[in-house]
Motif scaffolding. Structure first.
Motif, PDB file in Angstrom:
ATOM      1  N   ARG A   1       0.802  -1.231   0.000  1.00  0.00           N
ATOM      2  CA  ARG A   1       0.000   0.000   0.000  1.00  0.00           C
ATOM      3  C   ARG A   1       0.834   1.280   0.000  1.00  0.00           C
ATOM      4  O   ARG A   1       0.275   2.359   0.196  1.00  0.00           O
ATOM      5  CB  ARG A   1      -0.920   0.005   1.223  1.00  0.00           C
ATOM      6  CG  ARG A   1      -1.859  -1.188   1.252  1.00  0.00           C
ATOM      7  CD  ARG A   1      -2.626  -1.299   2.562  1.00  0.00           C
ATOM      8  NE  ARG A   1      -3.483  -2.489   2.519  1.00  0.00           N
ATOM      9  CZ  ARG A   1      -4.719  -2.494   2.022  1.00  0.00           C
ATOM     10  NH1 ARG A   1      -5.242  -1.381   1.562  1.00  0.00           N
ATOM     11  NH2 ARG A   1      -5.431  -3.608   1.990  1.00  0.00           N
ATOM     12  N   VAL A   2       2.145   1.167  -0.154  1.00  0.00           N
ATOM     13  CA  VAL A   2       2.987   2.349  -0.012  1.00  0.00           C
ATOM     14  C   VAL A   2       3.891   2.543  -1.228  1.00  0.00           C
ATOM     15  O   VAL A   2       4.099   1.636  -2.030  1.00  0.00           O
ATOM     16  CB  VAL A   2       3.858   2.246   1.266  1.00  0.00           C
ATOM     17  CG1 VAL A   2       2.981   2.181   2.509  1.00  0.00           C
ATOM     18  CG2 VAL A   2       4.795   1.039   1.206  1.00  0.00           C
ATOM     19  N   ARG A   3       4.453   3.760  -1.325  1.00  0.00           N
ATOM     20  CA  ARG A   3       5.406   4.095  -2.379  1.00  0.00           C
ATOM     21  C   ARG A   3       6.843   4.013  -1.893  1.00  0.00           C
ATOM     22  O   ARG A   3       7.770   3.866  -2.691  1.00  0.00           O
ATOM     23  CB  ARG A   3       5.134   5.510  -2.895  1.00  0.00           C
ATOM     24  CG  ARG A   3       3.790   5.675  -3.594  1.00  0.00           C
ATOM     25  CD  ARG A   3       3.558   7.137  -3.945  1.00  0.00           C
ATOM     26  NE  ARG A   3       4.667   7.680  -4.752  1.00  0.00           N
ATOM     27  CZ  ARG A   3       4.902   8.980  -4.905  1.00  0.00           C
ATOM     28  NH1 ARG A   3       4.126   9.866  -4.288  1.00  0.00           N
ATOM     29  NH2 ARG A   3       5.906   9.393  -5.652  1.00  0.00           N
ATOM     30  N   ALA A   4       7.048   4.159  -0.586  1.00  0.00           N
ATOM     31  CA  ALA A   4       8.401   4.176  -0.037  1.00  0.00           C
ATOM     32  C   ALA A   4       8.418   3.425   1.291  1.00  0.00           C
ATOM     33  O   ALA A   4       7.394   3.343   1.985  1.00  0.00           O
ATOM     34  CB  ALA A   4       8.883   5.609   0.171  1.00  0.00           C
ATOM     35  N   VAL A   5       9.581   2.869   1.636  1.00  0.00           N
ATOM     36  CA  VAL A   5       9.731   2.110   2.878  1.00  0.00           C
ATOM     37  C   VAL A   5      10.973   2.594   3.612  1.00  0.00           C
ATOM     38  O   VAL A   5      12.053   2.719   3.006  1.00  0.00           O
ATOM     39  CB  VAL A   5       9.860   0.592   2.605  1.00  0.00           C
ATOM     40  CG1 VAL A   5       9.980  -0.175   3.930  1.00  0.00           C
ATOM     41  CG2 VAL A   5       8.666   0.075   1.805  1.00  0.00           C
ATOM     42  N   VAL A   6      10.833   2.864   4.909  1.00  0.00           N
ATOM     43  CA  VAL A   6      11.956   3.186   5.783  1.00  0.00           C
ATOM     44  C   VAL A   6      12.145   1.993   6.702  1.00  0.00           C
ATOM     45  O   VAL A   6      11.319   1.738   7.586  1.00  0.00           O
ATOM     46  CB  VAL A   6      11.690   4.464   6.602  1.00  0.00           C
ATOM     47  CG1 VAL A   6      12.884   4.777   7.510  1.00  0.00           C
ATOM     48  CG2 VAL A   6      11.400   5.637   5.678  1.00  0.00           C
ATOM     49  N   ARG A   7      13.234   1.237   6.501  1.00  0.00           N
ATOM     50  CA  ARG A   7      13.449  -0.010   7.240  1.00  0.00           C
ATOM     51  C   ARG A   7      14.374   0.260   8.432  1.00  0.00           C
ATOM     52  O   ARG A   7      15.599   0.251   8.300  1.00  0.00           O
ATOM     53  CB  ARG A   7      14.039  -1.072   6.314  1.00  0.00           C
ATOM     54  CG  ARG A   7      13.142  -1.383   5.121  1.00  0.00           C
ATOM     55  CD  ARG A   7      13.680  -2.542   4.312  1.00  0.00           C
ATOM     56  NE  ARG A   7      12.922  -2.736   3.088  1.00  0.00           N
ATOM     57  CZ  ARG A   7      11.763  -3.385   3.015  1.00  0.00           C
ATOM     58  NH1 ARG A   7      11.244  -3.902   4.114  1.00  0.00           N
ATOM     59  NH2 ARG A   7      11.126  -3.516   1.861  1.00  0.00           N
ATOM     60  N   LEU A   8      13.770   0.427   9.590  1.00  0.00           N
ATOM     61  CA  LEU A   8      14.557   0.757  10.767  1.00  0.00           C
ATOM     62  C   LEU A   8      15.220  -0.459  11.402  1.00  0.00           C
ATOM     63  O   LEU A   8      15.948  -0.312  12.385  1.00  0.00           O
ATOM     64  CB  LEU A   8      13.679   1.494  11.789  1.00  0.00           C
ATOM     65  CG  LEU A   8      13.174   2.866  11.322  1.00  0.00           C
ATOM     66  CD1 LEU A   8      12.322   3.517  12.397  1.00  0.00           C
ATOM     67  CD2 LEU A   8      14.334   3.774  10.935  1.00  0.00           C
ATOM     68  N   ASP A   9      14.986  -1.657  10.856  1.00  0.00           N
ATOM     69  CA  ASP A   9      15.747  -2.817  11.337  1.00  0.00           C
ATOM     70  C   ASP A   9      17.113  -2.879  10.656  1.00  0.00           C
ATOM     71  O   ASP A   9      17.945  -3.731  10.989  1.00  0.00           O
ATOM     72  CB  ASP A   9      14.981  -4.116  11.121  1.00  0.00           C
ATOM     73  CG  ASP A   9      14.585  -4.342   9.670  1.00  0.00           C
ATOM     74  OD1 ASP A   9      14.761  -3.425   8.851  1.00  0.00           O
ATOM     75  OD2 ASP A   9      14.075  -5.435   9.366  1.00  0.00           O
ATOM     76  N   SER A  10      17.363  -1.975   9.707  1.00  0.00           N
ATOM     77  CA  SER A  10      18.688  -1.833   9.090  1.00  0.00           C
ATOM     78  C   SER A  10      19.504  -0.857   9.936  1.00  0.00           C
ATOM     79  O   SER A  10      19.074   0.281  10.183  1.00  0.00           O
ATOM     80  CB  SER A  10      18.558  -1.314   7.660  1.00  0.00           C
ATOM     81  OG  SER A  10      19.788  -0.790   7.189  1.00  0.00           O
ATOM     82  N   LYS A  11      20.700  -1.283  10.353  1.00  0.00           N
ATOM     83  CA  LYS A  11      21.519  -0.436  11.223  1.00  0.00           C
ATOM     84  C   LYS A  11      21.859   0.894  10.564  1.00  0.00           C
ATOM     85  O   LYS A  11      21.788   1.963  11.196  1.00  0.00           O
ATOM     86  CB  LYS A  11      22.800  -1.175  11.604  1.00  0.00           C
ATOM     87  CG  LYS A  11      23.677  -0.389  12.569  1.00  0.00           C
ATOM     88  CD  LYS A  11      24.927  -1.170  12.941  1.00  0.00           C
ATOM     89  CE  LYS A  11      25.808  -0.355  13.896  1.00  0.00           C
ATOM     90  NZ  LYS A  11      27.047  -1.079  14.270  1.00  0.00           N
ATOM     91  N   ALA A  12      22.208   0.854   9.279  1.00  0.00           N
ATOM     92  CA  ALA A  12      22.589   2.085   8.586  1.00  0.00           C
ATOM     93  C   ALA A  12      21.417   3.063   8.520  1.00  0.00           C
ATOM     94  O   ALA A  12      21.569   4.268   8.786  1.00  0.00           O
ATOM     95  CB  ALA A  12      23.093   1.763   7.182  1.00  0.00           C
ATOM     96  N   VAL A  13      20.243   2.550   8.162  1.00  0.00           N
ATOM     97  CA  VAL A  13      19.056   3.405   8.083  1.00  0.00           C
ATOM     98  C   VAL A  13      18.702   3.919   9.473  1.00  0.00           C
ATOM     99  O   VAL A  13      18.366   5.103   9.664  1.00  0.00           O
ATOM    100  CB  VAL A  13      17.875   2.635   7.467  1.00  0.00           C
ATOM    101  CG1 VAL A  13      16.604   3.486   7.503  1.00  0.00           C
ATOM    102  CG2 VAL A  13      18.202   2.226   6.037  1.00  0.00           C
TER     103      VAL A  13
END
Length: 420
Positions: free
Chosen positions: A36-48
């Motif tokens: 349902r989205v256009r973008a994802v912010v993956r906070l389980d990634s250390k760098a992100v």
């Protein structure tokens, strides 16, 4: 795989600016939200995570709708989203998924009125596609008491298989040792990694696993936490403090691994002497059988001991856990809350009570049997005598082949025929 939660999001996300999807790891939150989205912010990634921690407002720079995955790892983004919704309440902007509840005070505001919350649980039988439902939970809750029909091919051994097979989507294709290995890994990772991340230092992980094992044996009962602690530490004279048991309970609840059913306390004076203790359930009954080291043959042969005041076999209690999962998911979609009813002296008990906004209830008894008789319906009649028109409907969920209404109006519904 389309989930019942998808139906809820279809009706809500177009009008609600931000929705948080809560639930244990592995239930499908991220996969569902990604559609349902256009973008994802993956906070389980250390760098992100490090980048967003330095400047949480960066989440607003992504195209919308945007998914903020595992948002609790940078709790500050909650307040960023809340303020963004204050500034622009247009529907369909933010989805947040979280597999844990941050510690109190981690966010400045609850998000009430800005960020809606939905709970995602493991898959129900209807979502697993094990049979074709013919009985709608929403229709039962309506109070119209329509005729019930349908034939189910599932038998007791099939329901036992579904208890073991799990409702976690990624485990559905596994069998044998691979499934057992993944369930064991899930539990050990929760204790070894997820619990410390929640701020609880576990000096003896085996002690917490023993407590979880005892909790599993208390499935679908109202056993006290002292009973569970005693069962987790048999033969030990120097038992951990009660506060230790409470700490285990609280942190495992924040990880959505415990999913107790609260006691129902209706308003008015129609019912008195009701107990207040919740019924214990793990997020998925497959976790319970794995903790208890049970095989299908052992469960069918009646092996395994329960903890708590309610009579019945461990298989009966685990079947009730499966039923509870299959009821809670469509109940949320139908805007109903789920509780249980038990008088303090235990002479009357209703396994599950679905409560509508107007206070009317759908009463549900669970029977591990393919037939029902008048004795099985006695508590439902007792409740009907006391709350009268406030009883929308009453059903018995069992393992039989057919859905129908008894001459007294009580519905009989095989679990495999229950759908949203």
């Amino acid at each position: 795989m389309r989930r019942i939660l998808d139906e809820e999001l279809d009706g809500l996300f177009g009008q609600v600016a931000a929705i948080a999807i809560d639930g244990p790891k592995g239930v499908g939150k991220t996969t569902t939200a990604e559609q349902r989205v256009r973008a994802v912010v993956r906070l389980d990634s250390k760098a992100v995570r490090e980048s967003i921690s330095a400047e949480p407002e960066q989440v607003l720079d992504r195209g919308r709708p945007v998914l903020i995955d595992e948002w609790q790892k940078v709790p500050e983004v909650w307040d960023v989203v809340r303020r963004a919704v204050d500034a622009d309440p247009t529907g369909g902007q933010f989805l947040l998924t979280g597999s844990a509840t941050p510690a109190p005070g981690a966010t400045a505001h609850s998000g009430a009125g800005r960020i809606g919350r939905l709970r995602m649980r493991p898959m129900t039988l209807a979502e697993r596609g094990t049979s074709q439902p013919t009985v709608s939970f929403a229709e039962l809750l309506s109070g119209r008491r329509e005729p019930l029909a349908g034939t189910c091919s599932l038998r007791l051994t099939d329901y036992v298989e579904e208890i073991f097979a799990s409702g976690f989507p990624a485990m559905r294709g596994l069998t044998g040792r691979a499934r057992r290995f993944q369930l064991d890994s899930y539990l050990h990772n929760a204790v070894d990694r997820d619990v410390p991340e929640q701020g609880l230092a576990v000096r003896k992980p085996d002690a917490m696993l023993s407590w979880l094992r005892a909790y599993a044996a208390a499935s679908a009962t109202t056993a006290s936490y002292s009973q569970i602690l005693d069962a987790a530490t048999p033969g030990q004279s120097d038992k951990p403090a009660r506060s230790t048991s409470i700490a285990y309970r609280d942190v495992l609840t924040t990880l959505w691994l415990l999913d107790p059913v609260p006691a129902w306390t209706p308003g008015g004076s129609q019912l008195t002497r009701l107990g207040q203790t919740p019924k214990h359930h793990l997020a998925d009954p497959a976790l319970a059988v794995r903790l208890l080291g049970l095989t299908r043959e052992a469960l069918l042969d009646g092996e395994g001991n329960t903890i708590g005041p309610q009579p019945g076999s461990l298989l009966g209690h685990l079947f009730e856990s499966l039923v509870t999962l299959c009821v809670r998911v469509p109940a949320q979609a139908a805007e109903a809350t789920i509780g249980h009813l038990r008088t303090r002296n235990g002479d009357h008990e209703i396994d599950l009570v679905a409560v509508r906004d107007d206070g009317r209830v759908l009463a549900i008894e669970v029977k591990l049997a393919n037939t029902v008789d008048d004795h099985d319906a006695r508590h439902l009649h007792w409740l009907a005598d006391r709350i009268g028109a406030n009883l929308a409907d009453a059903i018995i969920i069992n393992t039989g082949p057919n859905a129908y209404r008894r001459p007294d109006g009580i519905g009989v519904v095989p679990l495999g025929l229950l759908g949203p």
